[in-house]
Scaffold this active site. Sequence first.
Site, PDB file in Angstrom:
ATOM      1  N   CYS A 183       4.786   5.816  10.144  1.00 45.47           N
ATOM      2  CA  CYS A 183       4.607   5.251  11.488  1.00 45.47           C
ATOM      3  C   CYS A 183       3.418   5.922  12.200  1.00 45.47           C
ATOM      4  CB  CYS A 183       5.911   5.370  12.274  1.00 45.47           C
ATOM      5  SG  CYS A 183       5.989   4.236  13.695  1.00 45.47           S
ATOM      6  N   HIS A 206      10.576   3.264   8.713  1.00 47.08           N
ATOM      7  CA  HIS A 206      11.486   4.383   8.933  1.00 47.08           C
ATOM      8  C   HIS A 206      12.764   4.163   8.115  1.00 47.08           C
ATOM      9  CE1 HIS A 206       9.332   6.285  12.242  1.00 47.08           C
ATOM     10  NE2 HIS A 206       9.195   5.121  12.819  1.00 47.08           N
TER      11      HIS A 206
END
Length: 481
Positions: free
Chosen positions: A330, A427
């Site tokens: 991310c 994630h």
Amino acid sequence: MKALMIQGAGSNVGKSLLVAGLCRAAKLRGLSVAPFKPQNMSNNAAVTADGGEIGRAQALQALACGLEPHTDMNPVLLKPESETGSQVVVQGKRIATVKARDYAALKPSLMASVLDSFKRLKSQFDLVIVEGAGSPAEVNLRSGDIANMGFARAANCPVILTGDIDRGGVIAQIVGTQAVLDPADNAMIAGFLINKFRGDPRLFDDGYKLIEARTGWHGFGVVPFFEAASKLPAEDALDLPKGGGAGGYKIAALVLSRIANFDDLDPLALEAGVSLQMVRAGQAIPGDTDLVIIPGSKSTRGDLAYLRAQGWDVDLAAHLRRGGRVLGICGGYQMLGQIVRDPEGIEGPMGETLGLCALNVETLMTPDKRLTRTEAVHAATGLAMQGYEIHIGRTEGPDRARPFAYVNGQAEGAVSANGCVMGSYLHGMFANDQFRAGFLRQIGAQASGLHYSAGVDAVLDALAAHMEAHVDVTALLGLAR
């Protein structure tokens, strides 16, 4: 259709864990139960089934209840982006970024959303167990409060006050809280719990009786320190794992100043073939590291500056020259690129910041936030995995031609030409046992056969048993109204 609230005599006293344990204990008793936290502050968030985001602790508590996470379980989430400002998420959606001093003016207007979510939950379940935030003893924040006594009184919800004996001064924590609260707030408190005791709890008998005598509140138990808590996903950066494993494959994870969704690392910390080290401010990345992970961040450009201030950019360059690997997740993925542009000042001051130039991609910050649960296939191993995306910004560039994964047949993430640098927006990937094992084997590490999710569920069962053994759970739940 009853509720009970657990508040703390201070921050980080273990409220989240106690609520998770009570939720699982109530579920095992045959009750339909749901967690609720009016206001949370955390950069560790979970994507919900209804397409929003809530604090990671409420997602764990939902799991303890046997439920899918829902935005009603945490209607107000504050995500710090700087020392003085936070993103405000209401019922799962970002509404603003405000300075702390301005949030005080905004806060009272959020009570309607808080009570709306609470009433919906309360209408659907036998029991709602509510977690406070920080401490009601912070009476300077009482005006317009939606997180502790302000909520308890608005919802007519009885309160159990929790003290942390591990940090010392627990008698003063409990008695002092009563001393500073006004009478109407004190009237909401039905009793207290002592948490994180080490040793023989009977040694605290006199102190326990003293608290009861000084406050007039009933004590519901002394909860010994629950060692297995380290195997559960942590929400607060104060609870970041110190590392784990003693295996031969060495992973170093950078503790960024605005680190987000760091529970990505939890499964790796439990792998026997891996040695995970959390690299904190002032520490160098060890020279014998095999893989460096740059985790998520709530402030990509701010944490790029922080990373450089620690000298980690120099360490990373040396690590790559030695043939080491790097994985950015991310915000970490965005940092690995050539540049991060934020022309509208969405994540902080307007401008652009030079990236680490380890991947040939560029990131443009955009107002829209991507919040989705994702099923993907890892490009290198062909293994399926489930995860979630929770980010702003679009990342494009030539290295996207070598994706980290495929989502619905579309390329996701990027990999360098030599395969040593990897970036992904996904994630939660390492919670997938088969993918984690295959990924570790692909990069030269040994996989242990760890069943991560089953292990978390077993710890929740053990936590419920721990609560039943040391707390008068029947009397505690009997207070709910």
